[in-house]
Write an enzyme that holds these catalytic residues in place. Structure first.
Site, PDB file in Angstrom:
ATOM      1  N   ARG A 101       0.877  -1.183   0.000  1.00  0.00           N
ATOM      2  CA  ARG A 101       0.000   0.000   0.000  1.00  0.00           C
ATOM      3  C   ARG A 101       0.905   1.221   0.000  1.00  0.00           C
ATOM      4  O   ARG A 101       1.681   1.430   0.945  1.00  0.00           O
ATOM      5  CB  ARG A 101      -0.900   0.011   1.236  1.00  0.00           C
ATOM      6  CG  ARG A 101      -1.592   1.356   1.428  1.00  0.00           C
ATOM      7  CD  ARG A 101      -2.694   1.333   2.463  1.00  0.00           C
ATOM      8  NE  ARG A 101      -3.843   0.590   1.957  1.00  0.00           N
ATOM      9  CZ  ARG A 101      -5.055   0.618   2.514  1.00  0.00           C
ATOM     10  NH1 ARG A 101      -5.282   1.339   3.601  1.00  0.00           N
ATOM     11  NH2 ARG A 101      -6.051  -0.072   1.999  1.00  0.00           N
ATOM     12  N   HIS A 128      -7.443   0.921  -6.268  1.00  0.00           N
ATOM     13  CA  HIS A 128      -7.590   0.030  -5.106  1.00  0.00           C
ATOM     14  C   HIS A 128      -8.188  -1.288  -5.618  1.00  0.00           C
ATOM     15  O   HIS A 128      -9.320  -1.651  -5.290  1.00  0.00           O
ATOM     16  CB  HIS A 128      -8.500   0.688  -4.061  1.00  0.00           C
ATOM     17  CG  HIS A 128      -8.433   0.069  -2.698  1.00  0.00           C
ATOM     18  ND1 HIS A 128      -7.596  -0.984  -2.386  1.00  0.00           N
ATOM     19  CD2 HIS A 128      -9.112   0.361  -1.541  1.00  0.00           C
ATOM     20  CE1 HIS A 128      -7.757  -1.301  -1.112  1.00  0.00           C
ATOM     21  NE2 HIS A 128      -8.659  -0.511  -0.581  1.00  0.00           N
ATOM     22  N   ASP A 227     -17.530   6.538  -1.407  1.00  0.00           N
ATOM     23  CA  ASP A 227     -16.259   6.451  -0.676  1.00  0.00           C
ATOM     24  C   ASP A 227     -16.047   7.805  -0.002  1.00  0.00           C
ATOM     25  O   ASP A 227     -16.741   8.794  -0.329  1.00  0.00           O
ATOM     26  CB  ASP A 227     -15.117   6.136  -1.672  1.00  0.00           C
ATOM     27  CG  ASP A 227     -13.768   5.933  -0.988  1.00  0.00           C
ATOM     28  OD1 ASP A 227     -13.741   5.630   0.224  1.00  0.00           O
ATOM     29  OD2 ASP A 227     -12.723   6.079  -1.674  1.00  0.00           O
ATOM     30  N   CYS A 267     -16.316   0.961   0.739  1.00  0.00           N
ATOM     31  CA  CYS A 267     -15.105   0.190   1.067  1.00  0.00           C
ATOM     32  C   CYS A 267     -14.730   0.312   2.532  1.00  0.00           C
ATOM     33  O   CYS A 267     -14.022  -0.543   3.056  1.00  0.00           O
ATOM     34  CB  CYS A 267     -13.957   0.604   0.159  1.00  0.00           C
ATOM     35  SG  CYS A 267     -13.392   2.306   0.405  1.00  0.00           S
ATOM     36  N   ARG A 295     -12.910  -9.070   1.512  1.00  0.00           N
ATOM     37  CA  ARG A 295     -11.496  -8.765   1.258  1.00  0.00           C
ATOM     38  C   ARG A 295     -10.645 -10.013   1.515  1.00  0.00           C
ATOM     39  O   ARG A 295      -9.720 -10.312   0.758  1.00  0.00           O
ATOM     40  CB  ARG A 295     -11.017  -7.626   2.173  1.00  0.00           C
ATOM     41  CG  ARG A 295     -11.656  -6.257   1.905  1.00  0.00           C
ATOM     42  CD  ARG A 295     -11.260  -5.688   0.571  1.00  0.00           C
ATOM     43  NE  ARG A 295      -9.812  -5.547   0.443  1.00  0.00           N
ATOM     44  CZ  ARG A 295      -9.093  -4.534   0.944  1.00  0.00           C
ATOM     45  NH1 ARG A 295      -9.706  -3.546   1.580  1.00  0.00           N
ATOM     46  NH2 ARG A 295      -7.785  -4.471   0.757  1.00  0.00           N
TER      47      ARG A 295
HETATM   48  N1  NVA Z   1     -10.188   6.432  -1.229  1.00  0.00           N
HETATM   49  C1  NVA Z   1      -9.812   6.010   0.109  1.00  0.00           C
HETATM   50  C2  NVA Z   1      -9.956   4.533   0.261  1.00  0.00           C
HETATM   51  C3  NVA Z   1      -9.670   4.037   1.654  1.00  0.00           C
HETATM   52  C4  NVA Z   1      -9.729   2.549   1.766  1.00  0.00           C
HETATM   53  C5  NVA Z   1      -8.390   6.447   0.398  1.00  0.00           C
HETATM   54  O1  NVA Z   1      -7.530   6.317  -0.489  1.00  0.00           O
HETATM   55  O2  NVA Z   1      -8.136   6.916   1.508  1.00  0.00           O
HETATM   56  N1   CP Z   2     -11.125  -0.543   2.598  1.00  0.00           N
HETATM   57  C1   CP Z   2      -9.855  -0.520   3.030  1.00  0.00           C
HETATM   58  O1   CP Z   2      -8.901  -0.688   2.272  1.00  0.00           O
HETATM   59  O2   CP Z   2      -9.729  -0.340   4.372  1.00  0.00           O
HETATM   60  P1   CP Z   2      -8.369  -0.082   5.159  1.00  0.00           P
HETATM   61  O3   CP Z   2      -7.857   1.271   4.767  1.00  0.00           O
HETATM   62  O4   CP Z   2      -8.772  -0.160   6.604  1.00  0.00           O
HETATM   63  O5   CP Z   2      -7.371  -1.148   4.788  1.00  0.00           O
END
Ligand code: NVA
Ligand code: CP
Length: 310
Positions: A101, A128, A227, A267, A295
């Site tokens: 990530r 994602h 989101d 999500c 997930r």
């Molecule tokens: N769009 C959000 C998704 C979090 C899982 C972010 O990147 O923070």
């Molecule tokens: N949806 C998701 O990726 O959650 P986290 O940021 O908690 O991993």
């Protein structure tokens, strides 16, 4: 050839369907396959916070017989500027997959370029894709299987320029869905990604709609998704990121436009009263906790598929 999963379209329609079917099988038999028995290590690296991704990859790798190594980059030499290429060459000699990530899609691609083991996108600023596999699996569970995905209409409202919007476009088009994105003009998806999604949809029978018109987008939709309006990395502009999105909130009025049996995806983490009301996310049409559980199953399927096809 080593297969990676850096963006949604890295799986073609048949491959995506195979992964989703495997994910559904994992949901009913959690120890179906153990490709990492030994145990083999899987590096799971975080440059941004996480709850779901951290837990689901850790538990998933363990259930696949492997050993999850959680690496917070700030506590590793990556956080002190060690080149990605060196990190990749060190990890690739010791682990069976790399899950990362991070911020930059280009950085992730560089990791993959120097890795001999599969590299998986656990969220970048751009995509994602693991989340979208879980989301598609959730739609399949509620609509009678993976073969029911083509033709479903998925409407995403809110920040159309973020990672989730981009992944819904590519992943949804790959599944043959009609993907509608409703967002303020200044938060529309990147044109190159829209073009790629249109190209994919032309092959799968899906379609892509980008609009500012909430009612047009939500009308008759089978799936409503949203989101956060402030993604990780957007915190500095948080103060200007509320007002333009207000008309795009998922609330009871919006849900009245969708199909009567529409399901709601998010999500998570969710911000009740911002992108979605408590009434909707905690209501009967919401499947967000199925989605969060999925997930685990989807990523186990993805890992298994990648190692079997590399
Ligand atoms: N769009 C959000 C998704 C979090 C899982 C972010 O990147 O923070
Ligand atoms: N949806 C998701 O990726 O959650 P986290 O940021 O908690 O991993």
């Amino acid at each position: 050839m080593t297969r990676h999963f850096l963006a949604d379209a890295d799986l073609n329609p048949q491959e995506q369907a195979d992964v989703l079917n495997l994910a559904l099988n994992f949901a009913t038999n959690r120890h179906l396959h153990q490709p990492f028995a030994g145990p083999q290590g899987v590096a799971i690296i975080f440059d941004k916070p996480s709850t779901r991704t951290r837990v689901s990859f850790s538990v998933g790798v363990a259930e696949l017989g492997g050993y999850p190594l959680i690496i917070d980059s700030s506590g590793s030499q990556m956080g002190r500027g060690e080149p990605i290429s060196d990190t990749a060459q060190v990890l690739t000699r010791q682990v069976s997959a790399i899950v990362w990530r991070t911020f930059s899609q280009a950085g992730l691609e560089e990791m993959a370029h120097h890795s001999r083991v599969p590299v998986i996108n656990a969220l970048t600023d751009d995509y994602h894709p693991c989340q979208i596999l879980a989301d598609l699996m959730t739609v399949a569970q509620h609509r009678g299987g993976v073969e029911a995905l083509p033709g479903q209409t998925l409407t995403y409202l809110g920040d159309g320029a973020n990672n989730m919007a981009h992944s819904y476009l590519l992943g949804g088009a790959t599944a043959g869905m009609h993907v509608r994105i409703a967002a303020p003009e200044e938060f529309h998806p990147r044109p190159k990604i829209v073009a790629q999604a249109i190209h994919v949809a032309a092959r799968t029978g899906g379609s892509v709609t980008i609009t500012t018109d909430v009612a047009q987008a939500a009308q008759g939709a089978d799936v409503i998704a949203t989101d956060t309006w402030v993604s990780m990395g957007d915190e500095e502009s948080a103060h200007i990121r509320s007002r333009p999105f207000l008309p795009y909130q998922v609330n009871a009025e919006l849900m009245a436009l969708a199909a009567p049996d529409a399901i709601v995806l998010h999500c998570l983490p969710a911000y009740r009263g911002k992108e979605i009301t408590a009434e909707v996310i905690d209501g009967p049409q919401s499947v967000v906790f199925d989605e969060a559980e999925n997930r685990l199953h989807a990523q186990k399927a993805l890992l298994t598929w990648l190692v079997n096809n590399s």
